[in-house]
Write an enzyme that holds these catalytic residues in place. Sequence first.
Site, PDB file in Angstrom:
ATOM      1  N   TRP A 131      -5.904  -9.039   6.567  1.00  0.00           N
ATOM      2  CA  TRP A 131      -6.671  -7.893   6.057  1.00  0.00           C
ATOM      3  C   TRP A 131      -8.139  -8.323   5.939  1.00  0.00           C
ATOM      4  O   TRP A 131      -8.434  -9.377   5.380  1.00  0.00           O
ATOM      5  CB  TRP A 131      -6.108  -7.498   4.696  1.00  0.00           C
ATOM      6  CG  TRP A 131      -6.756  -6.323   4.031  1.00  0.00           C
ATOM      7  CD1 TRP A 131      -7.039  -5.120   4.609  1.00  0.00           C
ATOM      8  CD2 TRP A 131      -7.187  -6.230   2.667  1.00  0.00           C
ATOM      9  NE1 TRP A 131      -7.605  -4.288   3.675  1.00  0.00           N
ATOM     10  CE2 TRP A 131      -7.714  -4.950   2.486  1.00  0.00           C
ATOM     11  CE3 TRP A 131      -7.172  -7.113   1.590  1.00  0.00           C
ATOM     12  CZ2 TRP A 131      -8.226  -4.515   1.270  1.00  0.00           C
ATOM     13  CZ3 TRP A 131      -7.669  -6.691   0.376  1.00  0.00           C
ATOM     14  CH2 TRP A 131      -8.196  -5.401   0.220  1.00  0.00           C
ATOM     15  N   ASP A 212       0.329 -11.639  -1.680  1.00  0.00           N
ATOM     16  CA  ASP A 212      -0.346 -10.342  -1.759  1.00  0.00           C
ATOM     17  C   ASP A 212       0.680  -9.272  -1.409  1.00  0.00           C
ATOM     18  O   ASP A 212       1.136  -9.189  -0.256  1.00  0.00           O
ATOM     19  CB  ASP A 212      -1.523 -10.317  -0.771  1.00  0.00           C
ATOM     20  CG  ASP A 212      -2.310  -9.017  -0.855  1.00  0.00           C
ATOM     21  OD1 ASP A 212      -1.990  -8.175  -1.713  1.00  0.00           O
ATOM     22  OD2 ASP A 212      -3.238  -8.842  -0.044  1.00  0.00           O
ATOM     23  N   LYS A 248      -0.478   2.274  -2.532  1.00  0.00           N
ATOM     24  CA  LYS A 248       0.329   2.847  -1.447  1.00  0.00           C
ATOM     25  C   LYS A 248       1.654   3.394  -1.968  1.00  0.00           C
ATOM     26  O   LYS A 248       2.023   4.521  -1.639  1.00  0.00           O
ATOM     27  CB  LYS A 248       0.619   1.793  -0.369  1.00  0.00           C
ATOM     28  CG  LYS A 248      -0.520   0.859  -0.063  1.00  0.00           C
ATOM     29  CD  LYS A 248      -1.610   1.488   0.766  1.00  0.00           C
ATOM     30  CE  LYS A 248      -2.879   0.686   0.596  1.00  0.00           C
ATOM     31  NZ  LYS A 248      -3.744   0.636   1.735  1.00  0.00           N
TER      32      LYS A 248
HETATM   33  N1  PLP Z   1      -3.973  -6.381   0.347  1.00  0.00           N
HETATM   34  C1  PLP Z   1      -3.676  -5.826   1.519  1.00  0.00           C
HETATM   35  C2  PLP Z   1      -3.004  -6.643   2.556  1.00  0.00           C
HETATM   36  C3  PLP Z   1      -4.001  -4.504   1.767  1.00  0.00           C
HETATM   37  O1  PLP Z   1      -3.688  -3.956   2.945  1.00  0.00           O
HETATM   38  C4  PLP Z   1      -4.638  -3.745   0.767  1.00  0.00           C
HETATM   39  C5  PLP Z   1      -5.042  -2.362   1.025  1.00  0.00           C
HETATM   40  O2  PLP Z   1      -5.219  -1.906   2.117  1.00  0.00           O
HETATM   41  C6  PLP Z   1      -4.910  -4.375  -0.460  1.00  0.00           C
HETATM   42  C7  PLP Z   1      -4.558  -5.688  -0.627  1.00  0.00           C
HETATM   43  C8  PLP Z   1      -5.554  -3.749  -1.654  1.00  0.00           C
HETATM   44  O3  PLP Z   1      -5.727  -2.436  -1.728  1.00  0.00           O
HETATM   45  P1  PLP Z   1      -6.098  -1.727  -3.112  1.00  0.00           P
HETATM   46  O4  PLP Z   1      -7.229  -2.511  -3.708  1.00  0.00           O
HETATM   47  O5  PLP Z   1      -6.487  -0.370  -2.706  1.00  0.00           O
HETATM   48  O6  PLP Z   1      -4.879  -1.796  -3.959  1.00  0.00           O
END
Ligand code: PLP
Length: 400
Positions: A131, A212, A248
């Site tokens: 990511w 994560d 999500k």
């Molecule tokens: N980690 C991964 C791999 C992700 O794909 C995302 C969101 O796309 C996140 C963390 C964190 O997203 P958020 O800060 O919106 O919870």
Amino acid sequence: FKVWADVPMGPPDPIFGITEAYKKDGDVKKMNLGAGTYRDDAGKPYVLPSVRQAETELLSQKLDKEYAPITGIPSFRVQATKLAYGDVYESIKDRLVSAQSISGTGALCIAANFLASFYPSKTIYVSDPTWGNHKNVFSRAGLTVKSYKYYDPATRGLDIKGMLSDLTSAPDGSIILLHACAHNPTGVDPTKAQWDDILKTMQKKNHFALLDMAYQGFASGDFARDAYATRLFASSNVPMLLCQSFAKNMGLYGERAGCFSILANDAEEAARIESQTKILIRALYSNPPVNGARIANHILSNPALREQWAGEVVGMSERLKSMRKALRNILEKDLKNKHSWKHITDQIGMFCYTGLNPQQVDVLAKQYHIYLTKNGRISISGLNTSNVRYFAEAINAVTS
Ligand code: PLP
């Protein structure tokens, strides 16, 4: 004055840039396959009915707007970590430190800052690719970011040999970031047997696991299945921490509800870690916002609503799975495309690494009004029963 004269222009965020280009396109057939946010079959944002219900019930309680404690709403932290650790929770709860976070990214920020302050190694290994924001978060906190092999372009699957070999070559006690499920951007996850091998290597090397987990339940529709790695690691003797997001699986994107948790050896060590976590959070943002965590907590602690929510999560993950099947079927059976598209249904979660190259991605945008990232990643949630055929035909055209 001239104090900012040397501030260079930074590059735009790649994902938000795609959305901008999509918005400017006036064609009716246009498609946005860039953003990682769930869309329903009409292409619209989806607010889960369980979330609406929780909001109504919470509103009627007329709660105050006082500050939450530094580590957030206590019952939310318990509910969130119970969801993640499942049947392992009872055996670790006395040495588990948790803090409500500003969604998954905020949990990663706490993790990065905590590790930078207190963990001996300052190098974190992330999957290649990973990511895009991981590197930003960790390097901002002062960690050095390196990568381990993960994706094999030849099979469009996992390069488990390369991964284990890179984990073995990393210095003992390195920090290893692992996507607990629904790997972003590839959609490629290890099998259970491969997770077992990854764990063994981590144990042999005394590595630290940073898990994560941004997509629990969203990947397979099954909370336990998606938490396999998390629970496996938590029940082993590998030092670990976990970053959770409710963006999500509850569709709480803008509400910023998440949880950071870290396992100590015992309750005394947990108390010391918690004290430092509080000092760190106090300096970063003082205390987290309450609304999203109240919603998540309400759903998780109310059995009927929780069951309804679980059903809605299955609904989202099933829709994504059905889009994967449809896309592959149209390409292989209807259009008789000469390439294999098995990887579309092998991969899981929000994203699919199609294997399309940057030139093909360019043609999709310019000629077909279809927008995705240059690496060929598509967000499956942008597909629906009305546009999947058009998308398949466009892929067929650029790959034939
Ligand atoms: N980690 C991964 C791999 C992700 O794909 C995302 C969101 O796309 C996140 C963390 C964190 O997203 P958020 O800060 O919106 O919870």
